[in-house]
Scaffold this motif. Structure first.
Motif, PDB file in Angstrom:
ATOM      1  N   ASN A   1       0.789  -1.236   0.000  1.00  0.00           N
ATOM      2  CA  ASN A   1       0.000   0.000   0.000  1.00  0.00           C
ATOM      3  C   ASN A   1       0.818   1.281   0.000  1.00  0.00           C
ATOM      4  N   LEU A   2       2.119   1.219   0.267  1.00  0.00           N
ATOM      5  CA  LEU A   2       2.939   2.417   0.354  1.00  0.00           C
ATOM      6  C   LEU A   2       3.979   2.401  -0.752  1.00  0.00           C
ATOM      7  N   VAL A   3       3.970   3.456  -1.559  1.00  0.00           N
ATOM      8  CA  VAL A   3       4.917   3.576  -2.666  1.00  0.00           C
ATOM      9  C   VAL A   3       5.601   4.937  -2.574  1.00  0.00           C
ATOM     10  N   ALA A   4       6.598   5.139  -3.421  1.00  0.00           N
ATOM     11  CA  ALA A   4       7.330   6.403  -3.414  1.00  0.00           C
ATOM     12  C   ALA A   4       7.567   6.878  -4.840  1.00  0.00           C
ATOM     13  N   LYS A   5       7.655   8.198  -4.972  1.00  0.00           N
ATOM     14  CA  LYS A   5       7.997   8.826  -6.242  1.00  0.00           C
ATOM     15  C   LYS A   5       9.203   9.708  -5.992  1.00  0.00           C
TER      16      LYS A   5
ATOM     17  N   TYR B   1       6.628   9.657  -0.164  1.00  0.00           N
ATOM     18  CA  TYR B   1       6.061   8.365   0.228  1.00  0.00           C
ATOM     19  C   TYR B   1       4.570   8.583   0.450  1.00  0.00           C
ATOM     20  N   TYR B   2       3.748   7.766  -0.199  1.00  0.00           N
ATOM     21  CA  TYR B   2       2.299   7.957  -0.079  1.00  0.00           C
ATOM     22  C   TYR B   2       1.591   6.618  -0.081  1.00  0.00           C
ATOM     23  N   ASN B   3       0.362   6.645   0.434  1.00  0.00           N
ATOM     24  CA  ASN B   3      -0.465   5.450   0.479  1.00  0.00           C
ATOM     25  C   ASN B   3      -1.122   5.284  -0.886  1.00  0.00           C
TER      26      ASN B   3
ATOM     27  N   ARG C   1      -4.076   7.556  -1.348  1.00  0.00           N
ATOM     28  CA  ARG C   1      -3.385   8.591  -2.112  1.00  0.00           C
ATOM     29  C   ARG C   1      -2.959   9.768  -1.240  1.00  0.00           C
ATOM     30  N   ASN C   2      -2.858   9.549   0.096  1.00  0.00           N
ATOM     31  CA  ASN C   2      -2.410  10.629   0.971  1.00  0.00           C
ATOM     32  C   ASN C   2      -0.909  10.484   1.230  1.00  0.00           C
ATOM     33  N   ILE C   3      -0.270  11.613   1.477  1.00  0.00           N
ATOM     34  CA  ILE C   3       1.172  11.641   1.677  1.00  0.00           C
ATOM     35  C   ILE C   3       1.493  11.211   3.099  1.00  0.00           C
ATOM     36  N   GLN C   4       2.423  10.281   3.220  1.00  0.00           N
ATOM     37  CA  GLN C   4       2.884   9.811   4.521  1.00  0.00           C
ATOM     38  C   GLN C   4       4.051  10.663   5.004  1.00  0.00           C
TER      39      GLN C   4
END
Length: 168
Positions: free
Chosen positions: A55-59, A75-77, A81-84
């Motif tokens: 569920n957590l990815v990064a750009k 890093y966001y969910n 789609r919210n930023i962690q």
């Protein structure tokens, strides 16, 4: 995320979107799509996507932060789609230069927010009601170092300080 859901989420956390920490003037309360659009309008160029977990990815974006070349990692969910949290890593260099840059970052955060940091194993942590800023120096396998600043939102910041972002 709809306006009603966002306002319920803000009320639940006690922090409105406008009270969130900002990176490059962009609120960490934005969703990833809005954050990216605003980041690109400030001259950041997308480099890559980094899958981290289910569920957590990064750009990753390349650009300048405080006038220096840096990578900005969001890093966001993936589902919400919210930023962690957002990490800014300056260009790799010597340990002395990275340490000097880290001290500049610490001084700037202290001046901006009028507070001192607390020391944790992960770095110097600035605790705020709506999030945390962590300043630290990291090294890679090639003996190069980089000053890093990490911005986290509540309630994500507790998890970050306990585990560090490399474990996500």
């Amino acid at each position: 995320m709809g306006l009603i859901f966002q306002s319920i989420k803000d009320k639940f956390s006690g922090v409105s979107k406008d009270d969130r920490l900002k990176v490059q003037g962009i609120s960490l309360g934005e969703n990833i799509d809005t954050f990216e659009t605003q980041l690109q309008s400030r001259g950041w160029v997308k480099d890559s996507d980094i899958p981290k977990s289910m569920n957590l990815v990064a750009k990753v974006y390349n650009g300048k932060f405080n006038g220096k070349k840096a990578d900005l990692i969001i890093y966001y969910n993936l589902v919400l789609r919210n930023i962690q949290f957002v990490a800014i890593s300056y260009e790799r260099t010597s340990k002395d230069e990275a340490t000097r840059q880290n001290q500049e970052n610490l001084d700037k955060v202290m001046d901006t927010y009028g507070m001192n940091s607390q020391q944790f194993p992960i770095g110097s942590v600035f605790e705020m009601k709506h999030g945390r800023i962590v300043c630290k120096v990291e090294s890679d396998d090639n003996g190069k170092y980089a000053a890093v600043i990490v911005y986290t939102n509540n309630p994500n910041n507790d998890r970050y300080v306990e585990r560090g972002y490399s474990e996500f």
